[in-house]
Design a protein around this motif. Sequence first.
Motif, mmCIF file in Angstrom:
data_model
loop_
_atom_site.group_PDB
_atom_site.id
_atom_site.type_symbol
_atom_site.label_atom_id
_atom_site.label_comp_id
_atom_site.label_asym_id
_atom_site.label_seq_id
_atom_site.Cartn_x
_atom_site.Cartn_y
_atom_site.Cartn_z
ATOM 1 N N PRO A 255 31.113 40.669 27.511
ATOM 2 C CA PRO A 255 31.691 40.577 28.855
ATOM 3 C C PRO A 255 31.057 39.440 29.643
ATOM 4 O O PRO A 255 29.825 39.272 29.636
ATOM 5 N N SER A 256 31.863 38.674 30.311
ATOM 6 C CA SER A 256 31.363 37.529 31.067
ATOM 7 C C SER A 256 30.323 37.943 32.103
ATOM 8 O O SER A 256 29.352 37.220 32.352
ATOM 9 N N ALA A 257 30.525 39.112 32.706
ATOM 10 C CA ALA A 257 29.599 39.567 33.744
ATOM 11 C C ALA A 257 28.187 39.733 33.206
ATOM 12 O O ALA A 257 27.204 39.541 33.933
ATOM 13 N N ALA A 258 28.068 40.086 31.923
ATOM 14 C CA ALA A 258 26.742 40.266 31.342
ATOM 15 C C ALA A 258 25.975 38.954 31.263
ATOM 16 O O ALA A 258 24.748 38.945 31.192
ATOM 17 N N LEU A 259 26.702 37.838 31.280
ATOM 18 C CA LEU A 259 26.076 36.521 31.235
ATOM 19 C C LEU A 259 25.978 35.885 32.619
ATOM 20 O O LEU A 259 25.676 34.710 32.752
ATOM 21 N N ALA A 263 33.328 35.592 38.120
ATOM 22 C CA ALA A 263 34.699 35.264 38.531
ATOM 23 C C ALA A 263 35.492 34.758 37.331
ATOM 24 O O ALA A 263 35.255 33.654 36.848
ATOM 25 N N GLU A 264 36.424 35.587 36.851
ATOM 26 C CA GLU A 264 37.306 35.221 35.745
ATOM 27 C C GLU A 264 38.715 35.062 36.301
ATOM 28 O O GLU A 264 39.242 35.988 36.920
ATOM 29 N N THR A 265 39.308 33.913 36.071
ATOM 30 C CA THR A 265 40.578 33.583 36.711
ATOM 31 C C THR A 265 41.541 32.949 35.718
ATOM 32 O O THR A 265 41.151 32.070 34.947
ATOM 33 N N LEU A 266 42.777 33.411 35.736
ATOM 34 C CA LEU A 266 43.844 32.766 34.979
ATOM 35 C C LEU A 266 44.689 31.962 35.955
ATOM 36 O O LEU A 266 45.251 32.518 36.904
ATOM 37 N N MET A 267 44.775 30.657 35.726
ATOM 38 C CA MET A 267 45.499 29.768 36.627
ATOM 39 C C MET A 267 46.698 29.151 35.902
ATOM 40 O O MET A 267 46.586 28.741 34.742
ATOM 41 N N PRO A 308 30.319 31.491 37.677
ATOM 42 C CA PRO A 308 29.356 32.502 38.124
ATOM 43 C C PRO A 308 29.802 33.267 39.359
ATOM 44 O O PRO A 308 29.420 34.419 39.535
ATOM 45 N N SER A 309 30.593 32.632 40.219
ATOM 46 C CA SER A 309 30.955 33.277 41.480
ATOM 47 C C SER A 309 32.269 32.705 41.996
ATOM 48 O O SER A 309 32.756 31.672 41.531
ATOM 49 N N VAL A 310 32.818 33.404 42.997
ATOM 50 C CA VAL A 310 34.025 32.902 43.665
ATOM 51 C C VAL A 310 33.717 31.589 44.376
ATOM 52 O O VAL A 310 34.576 30.699 44.449
ATOM 53 N N ALA A 311 32.496 31.454 44.871
ATOM 54 C CA ALA A 311 32.125 30.205 45.533
ATOM 55 C C ALA A 311 32.214 29.024 44.574
ATOM 56 O O ALA A 311 32.676 27.929 44.948
ATOM 57 N N GLU A 312 31.783 29.220 43.318
ATOM 58 C CA GLU A 312 31.891 28.155 42.317
ATOM 59 C C GLU A 312 33.344 27.874 41.978
ATOM 60 O O GLU A 312 33.734 26.719 41.748
#
Length: 357
Positions: A255-259, A263-267, A308-312
């Motif tokens: 899971p990405s959160a473990a690393l 913020a996982e996004t499909l655009m 790493p975050s919504v800010a990024e």
Amino acid sequence: MDEDRSRLPARGLPGDPLGERVNPNALDRLTDLDKRIVVAMQRDGRASWRAIAEAVGGTVATVTRRGQQLLASGVVRVAAVPALGAYGAYDSFFIRITCRPGMQMAVAEQLIAQRDVRFCTVVTGNYDIMAELVVRGGATHFPQLIEDLQGIDGVAQWRSDLIMHVYKVSFDWGRQLYGERIEGEAEELEPEQAETCSPEHFDEADLEILAALREDGRETFQHVADRVGLNESSVRRRFERMRAARCVDILTLVPSAALGMGAETLMTVRVAPARLDAVARELARYPFVRYLAAMLDENALLCEVITPSVAELYRFITESLSHLDGVEGWSANMELLYLKRGFVETPWWRGQVALAR
């Protein structure tokens, strides 16, 4: 693969649903060593613990213990699956689904049970679920599949789009976490190589070997040999032949959160037609762009961005994406829960749903 490792079960207890034993707290407690072990396994999911220890700079005993704990907890899953060309010609479709209220998880669970669903995620926005459907035999076989899948109870609307060309698929986190390049990785995006795998490269024994390694991609060749009724050297030889012919994909899922990726996004990025390829090649250079493909409709690129975050994510959109020559706009959906990647069910999603309830 060296057989220098003791083993712990990487799955739940007998009778447990896959992923039930995943400890949600483990997702937030990965040390830097844990992350480096994950990166090493993503580069070679069947590497020995000794080889992984050398790669990460740890002792064999410590790396073996921590690696086994990651597998046993369900935070990491290694699986070997046949490459896409293994079953002959195919076409891939990106699916967007709207569900009746409260039916998202029930629909998603039925979708991931389908062998032709390559990935499936629950998302925010105008749709509830996004998935990739690989149609064996090509697009002419699509109508029967969608008739079956659109009939799943809870599906309200269904939209599909042909994936014409895949520019990038990345499971390796080394570059994004540590700025490391894989040995031999090109600076510039190279044209996608033609598939070399075909059904003629397999026989029944090969498929039995891969079926065993799908459940546990780190299983020893001796255990696989015992299961399929061959000797260890035959299993090893067959597997290495399939791997050399690019007929098997070894996936290490985490899971990405473990690393630390929150913020996982499909655009869906709309691009001026003449700039489609140029924009794709520019986007593929970003390490946090994990998947990138050209779709048939709307001169669009399907782009998975994991930061790493919504800010990024905001920084990427405002400082990079919006300034790319040819980009005309985009729509986006946050990924809330990934249930399947690379045809493999993720071992943690059931535990996350249970925790939420």
